[in-house]
Scaffold this active site. Structure first.
Site, PDB file in Angstrom:
ATOM      1  N   TYR A  96       1.419  -8.236   1.447  1.00 24.62           N
ATOM      2  CA  TYR A  96       0.381  -7.283   1.039  1.00 24.62           C
ATOM      3  C   TYR A  96      -0.568  -7.008   2.208  1.00 24.62           C
ATOM      4  CZ  TYR A  96      -3.532  -5.242  -1.583  1.00 24.62           C
ATOM      5  OH  TYR A  96      -4.535  -4.413  -2.028  1.00 24.62           O
TER       6      TYR A  96
ATOM      7  N   SER B 135      -7.251  -1.930   2.570  1.00 21.16           N
ATOM      8  CA  SER B 135      -7.841  -3.119   1.931  1.00 21.16           C
ATOM      9  C   SER B 135      -8.447  -4.003   3.009  1.00 21.16           C
ATOM     10  CB  SER B 135      -6.762  -3.926   1.201  1.00 21.16           C
ATOM     11  OG  SER B 135      -7.272  -5.185   0.791  1.00 21.16           O
TER      12      SER B 135
HETATM   13  N1  LIG Z   1      -8.536  -4.145  -6.771  1.00 20.46           N
HETATM   14  C1  LIG Z   1      -8.944  -4.538  -5.574  1.00 20.46           C
HETATM   15  O1  LIG Z   1      -9.797  -5.443  -5.454  1.00 20.46           O
HETATM   16  C2  LIG Z   1      -8.417  -3.884  -4.338  1.00 20.46           C
HETATM   17  C3  LIG Z   1      -8.903  -4.351  -3.102  1.00 20.46           C
HETATM   18  C4  LIG Z   1      -8.455  -3.742  -1.947  1.00 20.46           C
HETATM   19  C5  LIG Z   1      -7.567  -2.674  -2.004  1.00 20.46           C
HETATM   20  N2  LIG Z   1      -7.099  -2.247  -3.206  1.00 20.46           N
HETATM   21  C6  LIG Z   1      -6.194  -1.099  -3.198  1.00 20.46           C
HETATM   22  O2  LIG Z   1      -6.717  -0.057  -3.998  1.00 20.46           O
HETATM   23  C7  LIG Z   1      -5.649   0.731  -4.541  1.00 20.46           C
HETATM   24  C8  LIG Z   1      -5.770   0.773  -6.067  1.00 20.46           C
HETATM   25  O3  LIG Z   1      -5.719  -0.569  -6.543  1.00 20.46           O
HETATM   26  P1  LIG Z   1      -6.099  -0.992  -8.031  1.00 20.46           P
HETATM   27  O4  LIG Z   1      -6.714  -2.330  -7.931  1.00 20.46           O
HETATM   28  O5  LIG Z   1      -6.793   0.103  -8.720  1.00 20.46           O
HETATM   29  O6  LIG Z   1      -4.600  -1.193  -8.614  1.00 20.46           O
HETATM   30  P2  LIG Z   1      -3.988  -0.889 -10.066  1.00 20.46           P
HETATM   31  O7  LIG Z   1      -2.733  -1.699 -10.119  1.00 20.46           O
HETATM   32  O8  LIG Z   1      -5.000  -1.077 -11.100  1.00 20.46           O
HETATM   33  O9  LIG Z   1      -3.625   0.668  -9.995  1.00 20.46           O
HETATM   34  C9  LIG Z   1      -2.629   1.150  -9.131  1.00 20.46           C
HETATM   35  C10 LIG Z   1      -2.154   2.510  -9.625  1.00 20.46           C
HETATM   36  O10 LIG Z   1      -1.123   2.957  -8.727  1.00 20.46           O
HETATM   37  C11 LIG Z   1      -0.035   3.456  -9.502  1.00 20.46           C
HETATM   38  N3  LIG Z   1       1.212   3.340  -8.740  1.00 20.46           N
HETATM   39  C12 LIG Z   1       1.872   2.212  -8.365  1.00 20.46           C
HETATM   40  N4  LIG Z   1       3.010   2.520  -7.741  1.00 20.46           N
HETATM   41  C13 LIG Z   1       3.085   3.873  -7.694  1.00 20.46           C
HETATM   42  C14 LIG Z   1       4.036   4.791  -7.174  1.00 20.46           C
HETATM   43  N5  LIG Z   1       5.164   4.365  -6.576  1.00 20.46           N
HETATM   44  N6  LIG Z   1       3.787   6.115  -7.288  1.00 20.46           N
HETATM   45  C15 LIG Z   1       2.664   6.554  -7.915  1.00 20.46           C
HETATM   46  N7  LIG Z   1       1.725   5.732  -8.450  1.00 20.46           N
HETATM   47  C16 LIG Z   1       1.944   4.402  -8.330  1.00 20.46           C
HETATM   48  C17 LIG Z   1      -0.030   2.592 -10.760  1.00 20.46           C
HETATM   49  O11 LIG Z   1       0.686   3.205 -11.832  1.00 20.46           O
HETATM   50  C18 LIG Z   1      -1.529   2.457 -11.040  1.00 20.46           C
HETATM   51  O12 LIG Z   1      -2.017   3.524 -11.823  1.00 20.46           O
HETATM   52  C19 LIG Z   1      -4.349   0.062  -4.071  1.00 20.46           C
HETATM   53  O13 LIG Z   1      -3.895   0.717  -2.901  1.00 20.46           O
HETATM   54  C20 LIG Z   1      -4.804  -1.360  -3.753  1.00 20.46           C
HETATM   55  O14 LIG Z   1      -3.953  -2.002  -2.849  1.00 20.46           O
HETATM   56  C21 LIG Z   1      -7.500  -2.826  -4.385  1.00 20.46           C
END
Ligand SMILES: NC(=O)c1ccc[n+]([C@@H]2O[C@H](COP(=O)([O-])OP(=O)(O)OC[C@H]3O[C@@H](n4cnc5c(N)ncnc54)[C@H](O)[C@@H]3O)[C@@H](O)[C@H]2O)c1
Length: 266
Positions: A157, A144
């Site tokens: 985080y 991220s």
């Molecule tokens: N949304 C953003 O703006 C953003 C920005 C930077 C980084 N990220 C990163 O991108 C990735 C996806 O984020 P997102 O926004 O789609 O989040 P989200 O919460 O929409 O989806 C996360 C997914 O991970 C799964 N998950 C959580 N814990 C788990 C585990 N222990 N084992 C297996 N699956 C698990 C959840 O069930 C879910 O389907 C993450 O690593 C997040 O930190 C997101």
């Protein structure tokens, strides 16, 4: 199609960014294992992929447990006979209800490191021996922009995401002699359930946000901070992952690529 006949695992592929990555790889011809805890959402992604003409399979996976990611890797090999790509995408903002707290608790620190760091380590350890033996493999870790610079607030985080970048570099070095590329992608601002939780947290901790909806808080953040002036999408991240996981990026390893409209230029 760069991934014809190949197999990819996407952890956290049931929704949000992971879903975008899974669909992008599938559109480019890959079989996709959707590895997640959320069975219902994951199965709907599997159905969506199969309707597009490639193979997909749901594997119940908890990335915080080595035995579970071992099972995930075995499932991919049993189902499709080979494994080419691992995308360690699963991530959390903290322990459940983290957005109801002003500052992270020890449970939030533990949860972010368990999923966002050990999740990557577990996934990688489950596939590396197979990839080493084969002399081929692509691993892409979703970090991220929060890992690029420390900020007050949910420091747990950001710290976990900085660790995710460092872990990617460590394994890039380790696996480079075996023809395996390891890179990270740093998404910026993408409207997913995770960002909705963060917006709810900002609403409760900052009086300036009190009258705004979570979506409006997100849109203000985009307007204030993104040089390209628009939010990023799961498809944007999926395209970057597909590039790094392809042979077009064969000379790139140990890198962290920001997909953030220019928020961080490092
Ligand atoms: N949304 C953003 O703006 C953003 C920005 C930077 C980084 N990220 C990163 O991108 C990735 C996806 O984020 P997102 O926004 O789609 O989040 P989200 O919460 O929409 O989806 C996360 C997914 O991970 C799964 N998950 C959580 N814990 C788990 C585990 N222990 N084992 C297996 N699956 C698990 C959840 O069930 C879910 O389907 C993450 O690593 C997040 O930190 C997101």
């Amino acid at each position: 199609m760069d991934f014809e006949g190949k197999t990819a695992i996407v952890t956290g592929g049931a929704r949000g960014i992971g879903r975008g990555i899974a669909l992008e790889l599938a559109q480019r011809g890959s079989n996709v294992i959707v590895a997640d805890l959320d069975e219902e959402s994951a199965r709907s992604v599997v159905t969506e992929i199969m309707a597009g003409g490639t193979q997909s399979y749901y594997c119940e996976t908890d990335v915080t447990q080595q035995w579970s990611t071992d099972g995930m890797a075995e499932t991919a090999l049993e189902k499709y006979g080979q494994l080419d790509v691992l995308v360690n995408n699963a991530g959390v903002g903290g322990a459940p209800d983290f957005n109801s707290r002003k500052v992270p608790t020890v449970e939030d620190w533990q949860a972010t490191f368990d999923v966002n760091v050990y999740g990557i380590v577990n996934g990688t350890q489950s596939v590396e021996n197979y990839m080493i033996e084969r002399g081929y493999g692509k691993i892409v870790n979703i970090a991220s922009i929060a890992g690029r610079a420390g900020r007050p607030g949910f420091a747990s985080y950001g710290a976990s995401k900085a660790a995710a970048i460092n872990v990617s570099q460590a394994w890039a070095f380790k696996l480079a002699p075996h023809g395996i590329n390891v890179n990270a992608v740093c998404p910026g601002l993408i409207w997913t359930p995770l960002w909705q939780s963060i917006a709810e947290w900002r609403k409760s901790t900052d009086d300036q946000n009190a009258g705004l909806s979570p979506r409006q808080i997100f849109q203000h953040t985009v307007a204030e901070s993104v040089p390209l002036g628009r939010e990023q999408t799961p498809e944007d991240v999926g395209k970057a992952v597909a590039f790094l996981a392809s042979d077009r990026a064969r000379s790139i390893t140990g890198q962290a690529l920001n997909v953030d409209g220019g928020i961080r230029m490092n």
